[in-house]
Design a protein around this motif. Structure first.
Motif, mmCIF file in Angstrom:
data_model
loop_
_atom_site.group_PDB
_atom_site.id
_atom_site.type_symbol
_atom_site.label_atom_id
_atom_site.label_comp_id
_atom_site.label_asym_id
_atom_site.label_seq_id
_atom_site.Cartn_x
_atom_site.Cartn_y
_atom_site.Cartn_z
ATOM 1 N N VAL A 230 24.816 33.741 53.832
ATOM 2 C CA VAL A 230 25.240 34.787 52.899
ATOM 3 C C VAL A 230 26.443 34.255 52.124
ATOM 4 O O VAL A 230 27.490 33.968 52.720
ATOM 5 N N ARG A 231 26.289 34.113 50.813
ATOM 6 C CA ARG A 231 27.366 33.596 49.971
ATOM 7 C C ARG A 231 27.903 34.745 49.123
ATOM 8 O O ARG A 231 27.195 35.277 48.274
ATOM 9 N N THR A 232 29.167 35.064 49.317
ATOM 10 C CA THR A 232 29.758 36.226 48.667
ATOM 11 C C THR A 232 30.877 35.801 47.720
ATOM 12 O O THR A 232 31.920 35.311 48.166
ATOM 13 N N PRO A 233 30.694 35.958 46.396
ATOM 14 C CA PRO A 233 31.771 35.617 45.461
ATOM 15 C C PRO A 233 32.810 36.735 45.412
ATOM 16 O O PRO A 233 32.488 37.912 45.586
ATOM 17 N N LEU A 234 34.043 36.369 45.156
ATOM 18 C CA LEU A 234 35.108 37.369 45.087
ATOM 19 C C LEU A 234 36.311 36.809 44.358
ATOM 20 O O LEU A 234 36.444 35.592 44.184
ATOM 21 N N TYR A 235 37.170 37.722 43.938
ATOM 22 C CA TYR A 235 38.464 37.354 43.367
ATOM 23 C C TYR A 235 39.547 37.649 44.381
ATOM 24 O O TYR A 235 39.450 38.601 45.161
ATOM 25 N N PHE A 236 40.599 36.836 44.382
ATOM 26 C CA PHE A 236 41.703 37.037 45.308
ATOM 27 C C PHE A 236 42.965 36.452 44.692
ATOM 28 O O PHE A 236 42.952 35.909 43.599
ATOM 29 N N GLY A 237 44.071 36.556 45.415
ATOM 30 C CA GLY A 237 45.343 36.052 44.907
ATOM 31 C C GLY A 237 46.141 37.134 44.217
ATOM 32 O O GLY A 237 45.762 38.305 44.198
ATOM 33 N N ALA A 238 47.264 36.734 43.629
ATOM 34 C CA ALA A 238 48.143 37.676 42.947
ATOM 35 C C ALA A 238 47.489 38.210 41.675
ATOM 36 O O ALA A 238 46.616 37.564 41.088
ATOM 37 N N ASP B 255 31.693 42.452 58.541
ATOM 38 C CA ASP B 255 30.662 43.248 57.875
ATOM 39 C C ASP B 255 30.978 43.296 56.387
ATOM 40 O O ASP B 255 31.800 44.105 55.934
ATOM 41 N N ILE B 256 30.329 42.400 55.634
ATOM 42 C CA ILE B 256 30.622 42.279 54.207
ATOM 43 C C ILE B 256 30.405 43.601 53.487
ATOM 44 O O ILE B 256 31.159 43.984 52.584
ATOM 45 N N ALA B 257 29.374 44.344 53.897
ATOM 46 C CA ALA B 257 29.006 45.580 53.189
ATOM 47 C C ALA B 257 30.109 46.622 53.233
ATOM 48 O O ALA B 257 30.200 47.475 52.348
ATOM 49 N N THR B 258 30.941 46.607 54.271
ATOM 50 C CA THR B 258 31.976 47.632 54.416
ATOM 51 C C THR B 258 33.348 47.149 53.961
ATOM 52 O O THR B 258 34.329 47.892 54.066
ATOM 53 N N MET B 259 33.420 45.939 53.450
ATOM 54 C CA MET B 259 34.730 45.365 53.115
ATOM 55 C C MET B 259 35.065 45.568 51.644
ATOM 56 O O MET B 259 34.196 45.780 50.797
ATOM 57 N N ASN B 260 36.345 45.479 51.364
ATOM 58 C CA ASN B 260 36.824 45.547 49.990
ATOM 59 C C ASN B 260 36.728 44.157 49.372
ATOM 60 O O ASN B 260 37.597 43.310 49.563
ATOM 61 N N ILE B 261 35.638 43.925 48.643
ATOM 62 C CA ILE B 261 35.390 42.619 48.026
ATOM 63 C C ILE B 261 35.552 42.759 46.509
ATOM 64 O O ILE B 261 34.692 43.343 45.834
ATOM 65 N N PRO B 262 36.637 42.274 45.926
ATOM 66 C CA PRO B 262 36.827 42.379 44.472
ATOM 67 C C PRO B 262 35.819 41.507 43.722
ATOM 68 O O PRO B 262 35.807 40.292 43.885
ATOM 69 N N ILE B 263 34.971 42.134 42.923
ATOM 70 C CA ILE B 263 33.959 41.389 42.168
ATOM 71 C C ILE B 263 34.265 41.353 40.675
ATOM 72 O O ILE B 263 33.469 40.874 39.874
ATOM 73 N N ASN B 264 35.410 41.877 40.284
ATOM 74 C CA ASN B 264 35.857 41.753 38.903
ATOM 75 C C ASN B 264 37.373 41.588 38.907
ATOM 76 O O ASN B 264 38.044 41.902 39.896
ATOM 77 N N ASN C 266 38.850 40.684 30.908
ATOM 78 C CA ASN C 266 38.219 41.101 32.159
ATOM 79 C C ASN C 266 37.050 40.173 32.463
ATOM 80 O O ASN C 266 36.301 39.790 31.558
ATOM 81 N N GLU C 267 36.884 39.824 33.738
ATOM 82 C CA GLU C 267 35.737 39.008 34.145
ATOM 83 C C GLU C 267 35.074 39.627 35.362
ATOM 84 O O GLU C 267 35.734 40.252 36.204
ATOM 85 N N SER C 268 33.763 39.431 35.444
ATOM 86 C CA SER C 268 33.002 39.983 36.564
ATOM 87 C C SER C 268 31.801 39.099 36.839
ATOM 88 O O SER C 268 31.383 38.294 35.994
ATOM 89 N N PHE C 269 31.240 39.247 38.042
ATOM 90 C CA PHE C 269 30.088 38.461 38.453
ATOM 91 C C PHE C 269 28.803 39.152 38.034
ATOM 92 O O PHE C 269 28.699 40.384 38.074
ATOM 93 N N VAL C 270 27.820 38.361 37.651
ATOM 94 C CA VAL C 270 26.519 38.883 37.214
ATOM 95 C C VAL C 270 25.425 38.169 37.993
ATOM 96 O O VAL C 270 25.419 36.935 38.093
ATOM 97 N N ARG C 271 24.518 38.938 38.548
ATOM 98 C CA ARG C 271 23.306 38.396 39.164
ATOM 99 C C ARG C 271 22.135 38.689 38.236
ATOM 100 O O ARG C 271 22.019 39.783 37.691
#
Length: 608
Positions: free
Chosen positions: A20-28, A284-293, A305-310
């Protein structure tokens, strides 16, 4: 019980579909980074996670696929893995022009360390770094207490790294007026003076990483020495060195890069053995706070603004959408950027990222896509990945457009790309009749027609490049002196002239079908007719061409009369970039190319 690493030297039968590969944004907030978390749905995972530290510059692009496999193999062994782009590189925010980049690269590793702990609940983290990424990982391990440290073909000395960069710089096109003390660059990456000073002070043997275990894997194309581990052992570190093959074949251009599966598996085994059987319930990825934009700050000012697209039939293709902050103007075309060669969506020398963000800041939406088999668009048949040209490319571009929802046909589109991306853009304009493509911008195309098995090394397209080189050499007095002294390769010169005569004759009698296909009649395509077809559909064609690249010659030799007529009718235009190579690897011409492309799109579509 945790999973054991796959015991294979090939990826053919490994169950990568379970990763399972999950993209996300992180950092300041003002320094957003992109990351990918790799896990599986196994009932248990290790209580140790791994952070993957990539190399810099062209090596980052060349090894992007291999680093993805590294993270996959760790995940399959039950060890969550996290790969990321440093600040100012790849898809992360920031610019390479910002002060001392070393501090931000090390900060990025610290942020990745904190993020994987947050995501997985693991208390222990290890670092694996390749080339300069290994050097950075060792420096970061001075600040962070890590469970293990794996240095793969790492640079022991910053001075050695800068010597490599300067040596590579000497092989490129010179920059008129550039001060070598201020502008050091290679592989599409600039190293400014503050960064150079910081890097040159690095001597790993004088550091002491806070790592419980250290593995050093030297390059397989250089004679190995044990200076580094000897120095660390003398300081009480538990360090060992093992030679594995494959780094040399991995560290070539992206298209030719070979993933060293066996070596990766062995390194994962080493980490796994040290991790023991300590296990915990998986995150549990589904219940986590995963920033996708994310809101991406720009240099010197502004933000987008940037976001992931499938996209795709099974939503297995990946793209990144850049948009203006606030409501986008639906009347402006969406810019779709397609892979260049085997490079992922950032483009060579981060060209696509720079253009996309500049345009989005001005109000355009831009979509940088990975075609199947490149970047993070995963395909089932691993033997078919890493292809620069693919069949049905227009269908893939259409699927990317469909990601804009049920009203996607109401949008206007500009399709663009460099090299193979130019080929894809040309055929999208030629073939996609049910969407409103208003323009295709072709950047340094090498061909307009392609079929499976076509080799450019044996194609007359290669002669266009040689011919351009000789045309420039004629203007150089030193070239004439070399010729008269007998120092030139006469055979190559006469072969180029002879092939040039054949190409021009073939172009006049048979069109591009025989010119660029090397005489293979199965390759269908008449550039004159296809240019007219695109123009008659109301679609504009633009070319952004490096003056030294064969793109202009390919176009004008094969369909010069038609191209000139369309230029006269303002349905085709050509923008030439001086002193540029095929991928705009040098800073000044790359800036010129970005500026030319942005100005062109703004002038055509942005009403003031």
């Amino acid at each position: 019980m945790l999973n054991n690493p796959p015991d294979r030297s090939s990826a053919t039968d490994v169950d990568f579909e379970s990763v399972v590969r999950t993209p996300l944004y992180f950092g300041a907030d003002d320094k957003r980074l992109i990351g990918w978390l790799h896990t599986t749905n196994a009932p248990l995972q290790s209580d140790m996670a791994m952070v993957i530290c990539p190399p810099l510059g062209v090596e980052y692009v060349s090894t992007y696929r291999s680093m993805r496999y590294v993270a996959d193999y760790f995940a399959l062994a039950g060890i969550p893995a996290f790969r990321f782009d440093y600040h100012g590189t790849g898809d992360s925010s920031g610019s390479n022009d910002d002060g001392n980049r070393l501090d931000d690269w090390l900060w990025s590793i610290e942020q990745a360390n904190n993020e994987i702990k947050r995501l997985t609940g693991c208390e222990k983290v290890g670092l694996l770094g390749l080339r300069m990424g290994g050097t950075l990982a060792a420096l970061a391990a001075e600040r962070l207490e890590v469970e293990c440290l794996v240095l793969w073909a790492a640079l022991e000395s910053g001075r050695k790294f800068m010597r490599e960069i300067r040596a590579i710089q000497l092989t490129g096109i010179s920059q008129p007026g550039a001060d070598a003390t201020d502008l050091i660059e290679a592989g599409g990456m600039v190293y400014w003076s503050k960064t150079v000073d910081a890097i040159q002070n690095i001597v790993l043997a004088e550091k002491r990483p806070k790592a419980s275990r250290i593995l050093v894997v030297p390059r397989d194309d250089f004679k190995a020495n044990t200076r580094l581990i000897d120095a660390w052992k003398a300081q009480g570190c538990d360090a060992e060195q093992v030679e594995y093959p494959g780094s040399a074949d991995m560290l070539v251009v992206a298209l030719d890069s070979v993933v060293p599966h066996h070596s990766i598996i062995e390194m994962v085994k080493w980490v796994r053995q040290g991790a023991g059987e300590r296990a915990k319930a998986p995150c549990d990825i589904a219940t986590m706070n995963i920033p996708i934009n994310a809101t991406i700050p720009l240099v010197p000012q502004g933000e987008v603004n940037e976001s992931f697209v499938r996209f795709g039939v099974n939503q297995d293709c990946f793209a990144i959408l850049s948009e203006p902050v606030g409501l986008a103007d639906a009347g402006l075309p969406i810019i779709v950027m397609v892979n260049s060669g085997a490079n992922h969506r950032v483009g060579p020398s981060r060209l696509y990222v720079t253009v996309a963000r500049a345009l989005s800041h001005l109000g355009f939406r831009t979509l940088r896509i990975d075609i199947p088999g490149l970047g993070d668009s995963i395909i089932d048949d691993r033997a078919q990945e890493n292809k620069d040209y693919i069949e049905h490319s227009s269908e893939v571009i259409h699927q990317a457009m469909e990601s804009f929802g049920i009203t996607y046909k109401e949008n206007k589109y500009v399709v663009t790309g460099l090299c193979s991306g130019a080929y894809f853009s040309f055929h999208a304009a030629l073939e996609l009749d049910d969407v409103n493509i208003v323009e295709s911008i072709l950047i340094n195309p090498l061909t307009f027609y392609w079929h499976e098995g076509m080799a450019f090394e044996n194609s007359p397209t290669k002669n266009f490049g040689y011919w351009n080189w000789y045309k420039q050499a004629i203007k150089d007095p030193n070239s004439w002196k070399k010729l008269l002294r007998g120092g030139s390769n006469y055979a190559a010169l006469f072969d180029t002239i002879f092939n040039r005569i054949k190409i021009v004759f073939s172009a006049k009698t048979g069109g591009l079908r025989r010119v660029v296909s090397g005489g293979q009649p199965s390759l269908e395509g008449d550039l004159n007719k296809d240019l007219l077809k695109i123009a008659s559909s109301g679609r504009h064609l633009s070319f952004i061409l490096a003056k030294m690249d064969p793109g202009y010659d390919v176009l004008m030799t094969s369909a010069g009369k038609t191209a000139r007529k369309l230029m006269k009718d303002s349905r085709l235009n050509i923008i030439m970039i001086e002193d540029a190579d095929h991928t705009f690897s040098k800073y000044k011409p790359r800036c010129d190319a970005v500026d030319a492309m942005v100005k062109h799109i703004v002038a055509r579509y942005l009403k003031t």
